[in-house]
Each structure stands twice: as structure tokens, then as C-alpha cells.
Scaffold this active site. Structure first.
Site, mmCIF file in Angstrom:
data_model
loop_
_atom_site.group_PDB
_atom_site.id
_atom_site.type_symbol
_atom_site.label_atom_id
_atom_site.label_comp_id
_atom_site.label_asym_id
_atom_site.label_seq_id
_atom_site.Cartn_x
_atom_site.Cartn_y
_atom_site.Cartn_z
ATOM 1 N N VAL A 20 0.868 -1.182 0.000
ATOM 2 C CA VAL A 20 0.000 0.000 0.000
ATOM 3 C C VAL A 20 0.902 1.228 0.000
ATOM 4 O O VAL A 20 1.732 1.393 0.906
ATOM 5 C CB VAL A 20 -0.951 0.024 1.215
ATOM 6 C CG1 VAL A 20 -1.810 1.278 1.187
ATOM 7 C CG2 VAL A 20 -1.829 -1.230 1.239
ATOM 8 N N HIS A 44 3.160 3.694 6.270
ATOM 9 C CA HIS A 44 2.490 3.181 7.460
ATOM 10 C C HIS A 44 3.499 2.442 8.305
ATOM 11 O O HIS A 44 4.352 1.717 7.798
ATOM 12 C CB HIS A 44 1.325 2.259 7.093
ATOM 13 C CG HIS A 44 1.648 1.253 6.037
ATOM 14 N ND1 HIS A 44 1.705 1.590 4.703
ATOM 15 C CD2 HIS A 44 1.953 -0.065 6.115
ATOM 16 C CE1 HIS A 44 2.020 0.520 4.002
ATOM 17 N NE2 HIS A 44 2.190 -0.502 4.833
#
Ligand code: 5GP
Length: 123
Positions: free
Chosen positions: A97, A101
């Protein structure tokens, strides 16, 4: 486009996620495919695609993700036992993704190295 990842949809509440922490600049929620008893993702609300895209003036923003990790670890009671923070970058790092993160993994003794035994790249 960095602003069209699944994480932007989670930030905008367009798709559901088990959100456990939120402030003005970050969000933390449970990973949909947990790799440990506790597997959270801590993300900035501002989309930054990869670690390679972090700018000098975003130091505070990125550091903030670690402060959030520490707060969660204390709140959920695993700070003393320990935990692992991981940020994957691009294909070889295992990034899927493209909105940075911090993975927060806890709840068991974690193995090292943190990857299946793969062959080195040729050339
Ligand atoms: P990466 O491989 O980029 O380091 O990590 C992406 C993480 O996002 C994976 O651990 C994956 O399970 C998680 N993930 C992907 N899609 C979703 C989703 O829709 N919801 C949640 N909660 N986690 C997701």
C-alpha cells in the site's frame, strides 16, 4: 496517485476499519491480515507514498508516528514486554500500500529475521 490508496478511504471512512487511535495528523487501525496477536497500522493522514518520498520538513510528522506507537504500547499494556515497528519500502521491502504506514506488531515473541528465507537477487 498517492491520494487514492485504500488507506485514504479508511481516513475518509469510506471503507470500514477497526480504528483504535486518531489525532489531527495520524490514524491507527487494526491490520486486516494480522501477522501477530496485535498488528496495527499507524499512518499519517497526509499521503506520502513511500519512505523515499519523505521530505526534510516532514521529520516531525514521521516522528509523530513513533510517538503514537509508544502511546498505544503503554495504553494497551505491551510496552514493557516489547513490540516491533516496521515500515516497508517498495517492492523488495514488501510494500503493498503506497501510503506510508508503521506496522506495530506485538503480543508474542517475534522471530528474526522478519522474512521467509529468500534467495539474494542476481546481478
Ligand atoms: P505493506 O505490505 O504495504 O507494508 O502493508 C500493508 C498492510 O495493509 C498489510 O499488512 C495489509 O494486510 C494491510 N491492509 C491492506 N488492505 C487493508 C484494508 O483494507 N484494511 C486494513 N485494515 N488493512 C489493510
Amino acid at each position: 496517485m498517492a491520494d487514492t490508496t485504500i488507506f485514504d478511504k479508511i481516513i475518509r471512512r469510506e471503507i470500514p476499519a477497526e480504528i483504535i487511535y486518531e489525532d489531527d495528523i495520524s490514524l491507527a487501525f487494526k491490520d486486516i491480515n494480522p501477522q501477530a496477536p496485535v498488528h496495527l497500522l499507524i499512518i499519517p493522514k497526509k499521503p506520502i507514498a513511500t519512505v523515499n518520498d519523505i521530505q526534510e520538513d516532514q521529520r516531525e510528522l514521521v516522528g509523530h508516528l513513533f510517538v503514537v506507537a509508544r502511546k498505544i504500547a503503554v495504553q494497551y499494556g505491551f510496552a514493557k514486554d516489547g513490540y516491533r515497528l516496521v515500515m516497508n519500502c517498495n517492492e523488495d521491502g514488501g510494500q503493498s500500500v503506497y501510503h506510508i504506514h508503521l506496522h506495530l506488531l506485538a503480543g508474542k515473541t517475534l522471530g528474526w529475521p522478519p522474512y521467509a528465507n529468500t534467495e539474494p537477487k542476481q546481478g
